[in-house]
Design a protein around this motif. Structure first.
Motif, PDB file in Angstrom:
ATOM      1  N   TYR A  14     -10.160 -16.916  37.000  1.00  0.00           N
ATOM      2  CA  TYR A  14      -9.599 -17.839  37.777  1.00  0.00           C
ATOM      3  C   TYR A  14     -10.045 -18.878  38.546  1.00  0.00           C
ATOM      4  O   TYR A  14      -9.510 -19.957  38.170  1.00  0.00           O
ATOM      5  CB  TYR A  14      -7.694 -17.675  37.971  1.00  0.00           C
ATOM      6  CG  TYR A  14      -6.721 -18.480  37.985  1.00  0.00           C
ATOM      7  CD1 TYR A  14      -6.253 -19.146  37.490  1.00  0.00           C
ATOM      8  CD2 TYR A  14      -5.832 -18.206  39.328  1.00  0.00           C
ATOM      9  CE1 TYR A  14      -5.244 -20.135  37.498  1.00  0.00           C
ATOM     10  CE2 TYR A  14      -5.224 -19.359  39.245  1.00  0.00           C
ATOM     11  CZ  TYR A  14      -4.856 -19.892  39.019  1.00  0.00           C
ATOM     12  OH  TYR A  14      -4.107 -20.671  38.779  1.00  0.00           O
ATOM     13  N   SER A  65      -1.636 -10.782  36.974  1.00  0.00           N
ATOM     14  CA  SER A  65      -1.049 -11.573  35.433  1.00  0.00           C
ATOM     15  C   SER A  65      -1.250  -9.520  34.756  1.00  0.00           C
ATOM     16  O   SER A  65      -2.963  -8.958  35.092  1.00  0.00           O
ATOM     17  CB  SER A  65      -2.126 -12.575  35.438  1.00  0.00           C
ATOM     18  OG  SER A  65      -2.081 -12.357  33.552  1.00  0.00           O
ATOM     19  N   ILE A 120      -7.921 -15.686  30.866  1.00  0.00           N
ATOM     20  CA  ILE A 120      -8.324 -14.464  31.324  1.00  0.00           C
ATOM     21  C   ILE A 120      -8.665 -13.771  30.072  1.00  0.00           C
ATOM     22  O   ILE A 120      -8.979 -13.239  28.837  1.00  0.00           O
ATOM     23  CB  ILE A 120      -7.025 -13.839  31.040  1.00  0.00           C
ATOM     24  CG1 ILE A 120      -5.908 -14.443  32.358  1.00  0.00           C
ATOM     25  CG2 ILE A 120      -7.257 -12.572  31.844  1.00  0.00           C
ATOM     26  CD1 ILE A 120      -4.140 -14.146  32.800  1.00  0.00           C
ATOM     27  N   ARG A 138      -0.701  -7.868  42.874  1.00  0.00           N
ATOM     28  CA  ARG A 138       0.281  -8.668  42.502  1.00  0.00           C
ATOM     29  C   ARG A 138      -1.243  -9.051  41.090  1.00  0.00           C
ATOM     30  O   ARG A 138      -1.437 -10.382  41.729  1.00  0.00           O
ATOM     31  CB  ARG A 138       1.010  -9.632  43.092  1.00  0.00           C
ATOM     32  CG  ARG A 138       1.802 -10.275  42.087  1.00  0.00           C
ATOM     33  CD  ARG A 138       1.705 -10.437  41.120  1.00  0.00           C
ATOM     34  NE  ARG A 138       0.061 -11.802  41.180  1.00  0.00           N
ATOM     35  CZ  ARG A 138      -0.335 -12.932  40.702  1.00  0.00           C
ATOM     36  NH1 ARG A 138      -0.704 -12.595  39.545  1.00  0.00           N
ATOM     37  NH2 ARG A 138      -1.359 -13.606  41.298  1.00  0.00           N
ATOM     38  N   ARG A 175     -11.047 -21.858  28.173  1.00  0.00           N
ATOM     39  CA  ARG A 175     -11.396 -21.121  28.879  1.00  0.00           C
ATOM     40  C   ARG A 175      -9.730 -19.486  28.566  1.00  0.00           C
ATOM     41  O   ARG A 175      -8.416 -20.244  28.734  1.00  0.00           O
ATOM     42  CB  ARG A 175     -11.195 -21.332  30.488  1.00  0.00           C
ATOM     43  CG  ARG A 175     -11.065 -19.839  31.430  1.00  0.00           C
ATOM     44  CD  ARG A 175      -9.785 -19.696  31.838  1.00  0.00           C
ATOM     45  NE  ARG A 175      -9.376 -18.494  32.801  1.00  0.00           N
ATOM     46  CZ  ARG A 175      -8.842 -17.370  33.540  1.00  0.00           C
ATOM     47  NH1 ARG A 175      -7.555 -18.414  33.105  1.00  0.00           N
ATOM     48  NH2 ARG A 175      -8.852 -16.554  34.297  1.00  0.00           N
ATOM     49  N   GLU A 224      -9.256 -11.461  40.390  1.00  0.00           N
ATOM     50  CA  GLU A 224      -8.421 -10.893  40.232  1.00  0.00           C
ATOM     51  C   GLU A 224      -9.059  -9.195  39.487  1.00  0.00           C
ATOM     52  O   GLU A 224      -8.755  -8.451  40.211  1.00  0.00           O
ATOM     53  CB  GLU A 224      -7.515 -11.383  39.020  1.00  0.00           C
ATOM     54  CG  GLU A 224      -6.655 -12.235  40.209  1.00  0.00           C
ATOM     55  CD  GLU A 224      -5.809 -13.115  38.625  1.00  0.00           C
ATOM     56  OE1 GLU A 224      -5.735 -13.177  37.772  1.00  0.00           O
ATOM     57  OE2 GLU A 224      -4.677 -12.557  39.558  1.00  0.00           O
ATOM     58  N   SER A 253       1.223 -22.631  38.098  1.00  0.00           N
ATOM     59  CA  SER A 253      -0.383 -22.464  37.602  1.00  0.00           C
ATOM     60  C   SER A 253      -1.659 -23.810  37.497  1.00  0.00           C
ATOM     61  O   SER A 253      -2.194 -23.915  38.113  1.00  0.00           O
ATOM     62  CB  SER A 253      -1.485 -21.382  37.051  1.00  0.00           C
ATOM     63  OG  SER A 253      -0.619 -19.540  38.064  1.00  0.00           O
ATOM     64  N   GLU A 275       3.947 -11.386  35.378  1.00  0.00           N
ATOM     65  CA  GLU A 275       2.940  -9.980  36.043  1.00  0.00           C
ATOM     66  C   GLU A 275       3.412  -8.953  36.521  1.00  0.00           C
ATOM     67  O   GLU A 275       4.511  -8.220  36.395  1.00  0.00           O
ATOM     68  CB  GLU A 275       3.188 -11.589  37.303  1.00  0.00           C
ATOM     69  CG  GLU A 275       2.855 -12.806  37.452  1.00  0.00           C
ATOM     70  CD  GLU A 275       1.794 -13.643  37.147  1.00  0.00           C
ATOM     71  OE1 GLU A 275       0.804 -12.582  37.352  1.00  0.00           O
ATOM     72  OE2 GLU A 275       2.140 -14.758  36.890  1.00  0.00           O
ATOM     73  N   THR A 306      -4.490 -13.317  44.244  1.00  0.00           N
ATOM     74  CA  THR A 306      -4.857 -14.996  44.046  1.00  0.00           C
ATOM     75  C   THR A 306      -4.278 -16.451  44.282  1.00  0.00           C
ATOM     76  O   THR A 306      -5.420 -17.015  44.334  1.00  0.00           O
ATOM     77  CB  THR A 306      -5.214 -15.088  42.176  1.00  0.00           C
ATOM     78  OG1 THR A 306      -6.999 -15.842  42.315  1.00  0.00           O
ATOM     79  CG2 THR A 306      -4.508 -15.401  41.429  1.00  0.00           C
ATOM     80  N   HIS A 307      -2.827 -16.441  44.097  1.00  0.00           N
ATOM     81  CA  HIS A 307      -2.156 -17.961  44.666  1.00  0.00           C
ATOM     82  C   HIS A 307      -2.270 -18.148  46.037  1.00  0.00           C
ATOM     83  O   HIS A 307      -2.500 -17.558  47.004  1.00  0.00           O
ATOM     84  CB  HIS A 307      -1.101 -17.449  43.831  1.00  0.00           C
ATOM     85  CG  HIS A 307      -0.938 -17.694  42.163  1.00  0.00           C
ATOM     86  ND1 HIS A 307      -2.010 -18.853  41.635  1.00  0.00           N
ATOM     87  CD2 HIS A 307      -0.764 -16.699  41.174  1.00  0.00           C
ATOM     88  CE1 HIS A 307      -1.600 -18.313  40.280  1.00  0.00           C
ATOM     89  NE2 HIS A 307      -1.057 -17.563  39.722  1.00  0.00           N
ATOM     90  N   ARG A 314       2.879 -19.648  28.798  1.00  0.00           N
ATOM     91  CA  ARG A 314       1.464 -20.307  28.788  1.00  0.00           C
ATOM     92  C   ARG A 314       1.439 -20.912  27.762  1.00  0.00           C
ATOM     93  O   ARG A 314       1.890 -21.226  26.436  1.00  0.00           O
ATOM     94  CB  ARG A 314       0.144 -18.899  29.065  1.00  0.00           C
ATOM     95  CG  ARG A 314       0.856 -18.231  29.928  1.00  0.00           C
ATOM     96  CD  ARG A 314      -0.180 -17.397  30.090  1.00  0.00           C
ATOM     97  NE  ARG A 314      -1.955 -17.437  29.802  1.00  0.00           N
ATOM     98  CZ  ARG A 314      -2.754 -17.353  31.514  1.00  0.00           C
ATOM     99  NH1 ARG A 314      -2.012 -17.037  32.486  1.00  0.00           N
ATOM    100  NH2 ARG A 314      -3.442 -18.116  32.021  1.00  0.00           N
ATOM    101  N   ASN A 362      -1.864 -22.084  30.717  1.00  0.00           N
ATOM    102  CA  ASN A 362      -1.338 -21.636  31.481  1.00  0.00           C
ATOM    103  C   ASN A 362      -0.391 -21.667  32.017  1.00  0.00           C
ATOM    104  O   ASN A 362       0.504 -22.936  31.234  1.00  0.00           O
ATOM    105  CB  ASN A 362      -2.075 -22.091  32.849  1.00  0.00           C
ATOM    106  CG  ASN A 362      -2.285 -20.717  33.818  1.00  0.00           C
ATOM    107  OD1 ASN A 362      -0.958 -19.600  34.040  1.00  0.00           O
ATOM    108  ND2 ASN A 362      -3.239 -19.819  34.283  1.00  0.00           N
ATOM    109  N   ASN A 363       1.166 -21.587  32.791  1.00  0.00           N
ATOM    110  CA  ASN A 363       1.967 -21.201  33.050  1.00  0.00           C
ATOM    111  C   ASN A 363       2.121 -23.451  34.257  1.00  0.00           C
ATOM    112  O   ASN A 363       0.768 -23.421  34.975  1.00  0.00           O
ATOM    113  CB  ASN A 363       2.646 -21.083  33.416  1.00  0.00           C
ATOM    114  CG  ASN A 363       1.959 -19.785  34.796  1.00  0.00           C
ATOM    115  OD1 ASN A 363       2.034 -20.458  35.902  1.00  0.00           O
ATOM    116  ND2 ASN A 363       2.015 -18.716  34.842  1.00  0.00           N
TER     117      ASN A 363
HETATM  118  C1  GTR Z   1      -1.873 -17.364  36.182  1.00  0.00           C
HETATM  119  C2  GTR Z   1      -1.257 -15.765  37.684  1.00  0.00           C
HETATM  120  C3  GTR Z   1      -2.420 -15.260  37.901  1.00  0.00           C
HETATM  121  C4  GTR Z   1      -4.030 -15.862  37.156  1.00  0.00           C
HETATM  122  C5  GTR Z   1      -4.338 -16.892  36.061  1.00  0.00           C
HETATM  123  C6  GTR Z   1      -5.252 -16.529  34.864  1.00  0.00           C
HETATM  124  O1  GTR Z   1      -0.947 -17.560  35.282  1.00  0.00           O
HETATM  125  O2  GTR Z   1      -0.545 -15.938  38.271  1.00  0.00           O
HETATM  126  O3  GTR Z   1      -2.577 -14.152  37.934  1.00  0.00           O
HETATM  127  O4  GTR Z   1      -4.501 -14.257  36.315  1.00  0.00           O
HETATM  128  O5  GTR Z   1      -2.197 -17.058  35.469  1.00  0.00           O
HETATM  129  O6  GTR Z   1      -5.411 -17.210  33.855  1.00  0.00           O
HETATM  130  O7  GTR Z   1      -6.658 -16.357  35.444  1.00  0.00           O
END
Ligand code: GTR
Length: 345
Positions: A212, A111, A191, A109, A189, A93, A233, A256, A54-55, A169, A229-230
């Motif tokens: 995402y 999460s 996942i 790849r 929001r 995803e 992201s 991941e 996704t990135h 996160r 998130n981290n």
């Molecule tokens: C990120 C992860 C993605 C996606 C995203 C999310 O950290 O790398 O794969 O899942 O979070 O929040 O949807």
């Protein structure tokens, strides 16, 4: 602009394009290879497969994917080519994971938070504060128990090839967010998986699961107040430009996973099955190194961008607040949690 100048700038643009193309290790159009992989290019690939992420192309998970593809090419003497499709080119995803399950896409790849909806065991990583820090997390991921968990993906028709790093996160919001109490009533929001929904309820907020790719516009328009998130992201999704309040609570460390469709894997001869596993494992250290560099760069960029950042000196109130979530799932994840505890010692 006269014709001469025009020609000059067009030429330099073209040149820049060629140089850039030369840098990418695996092209989505099937053209270029890195110098490392070039040696193996003497043979034409007899098998071409796709890997979805996704990135964006420079994100550390995608760099890991490309390293994996390069190693597979090398180890198979150029017989096997894996084309990496970054930036959700093959879909969001959840849809991609469904396609991988069916064998329509060979690799992704993703999460483990997303995979939790397909493989119960992976849900353990969405439980809050189960790891003390990065060291504890990786001690578990690299242990026999961590590998067993990765192997358990086969029951859901995936082959778990390797874990990749994803840091910790944190919550961020359009609204003020300087303490745990500020989360009350916010629309956050997450996942999509049931543990995340319980986690948000435990914080007296309301969970909105969504893909995402939809989060940026939902934050921008106020459909949701917050997300989590981290650092990388938060940075590359541009969420930090619309949700400018960040609290460093580190509620989850959700690794991941690089995985392959079992349908595709089962068709491979034993030699190639070994190549997949070996190449994936070999790509991990590279991904982790790239992660560290990128995470630092993202943090610096976000701090410089004027985001209001609250450090959390004591996570105890956070851990206490989310205890009901752990308790709810303790029996279900008894073995996994025991193994994670063991890795602490
Ligand atoms: C990120 C992860 C993605 C996606 C995203 C999310 O950290 O790398 O794969 O899942 O979070 O929040 O949807």
């Amino acid at each position: 602009m006269n014709k001469k100048v025009m020609t000059g700038s067009v030429a330099s643009l073209l040149l820049a394009g060629i140089v850039l193309a030369g840098c990418s290790s695996t092209s989505t159009t099937g053209g270029t290879q890195t110098t490392g992989a070039a040696k193996t290019d003497d043979k034409k690939p007899t098998l071409t497969m796709r890997l979805a992420d996704t990135h964006p192309p420079d994100y550390p998970t995608v760099l890991g994917d490309k390293k994996f593809a390069e190693l597979v090419s090398q180890k198979s003497n150029g017989r096997i080519k894996i084309d990496v499709f970054p930036s959700s080119q093959l879909g969001e995803e959840k849809a991609v994971v469904e396609q991988v399950q069916l064998g329509a896409i060979e690799f992704t790849r993703v999460s483990t938070g997303v995979v939790a909806d397909f493989s119960k065991a992976m849900g353990v990583f969405s439980l809050p504060y189960i790891f003390d820090n990065e060291e504890h997390e990786w001690k578990f991921l690299n242990s026999a128990d961590g590998n067993k968990l990765l192997d358990s993906l086969s029951a859901s028709r995936f082959i778990g090839l390797a874990y990749y790093d994803s840091g910790a996160r944190n919550f961020y919001s359009r609204k003020p967010l300087t303490s745990i109490n500020d989360l009350k009533g916010q629309k956050i929001r997450v996942i999509q998986n049931k543990i995340n929904i319980d986690l948000i309820s435990a914080l007296n907020a309301s969970a909105t699961p969504m893909a995402y790719g939809d989060v940026f516009s939902s934050l921008q328009t106020g459909v949701i107040d917050a997300a989590e998130n981290n650092w990388p992201s938060y940075d590359t999704s541009n969420h930090y430009t619309v949700a400018k309040n960040l609290i460093l609570d580190g509620h989850q460390r959700v690794p991941e996973v690089l995985m392959m469709s079992k349908v595709a894997f089962d068709k491979l001869p034993d030699e190639d099955k070994k190549i997949m596993k070996a190449a994936a494992q070999e790509s991990v250290q590279y991904q982790r190194d790239e992660w560290k560099k990128f995470e630092k760069k993202s943090e610096e960029k976000i701090r410089a961008a004027g985001v209001t950042i609250t450090e959390v000196k004591d996570v105890k109130p956070w851990q206490d607040a989310v205890k009901p979530t752990i308790e709810k799932y303790r029996a279900e994840y008894k073995d996994e949690l025991a193994a994670i505890d063991k890795a602490r010692k």
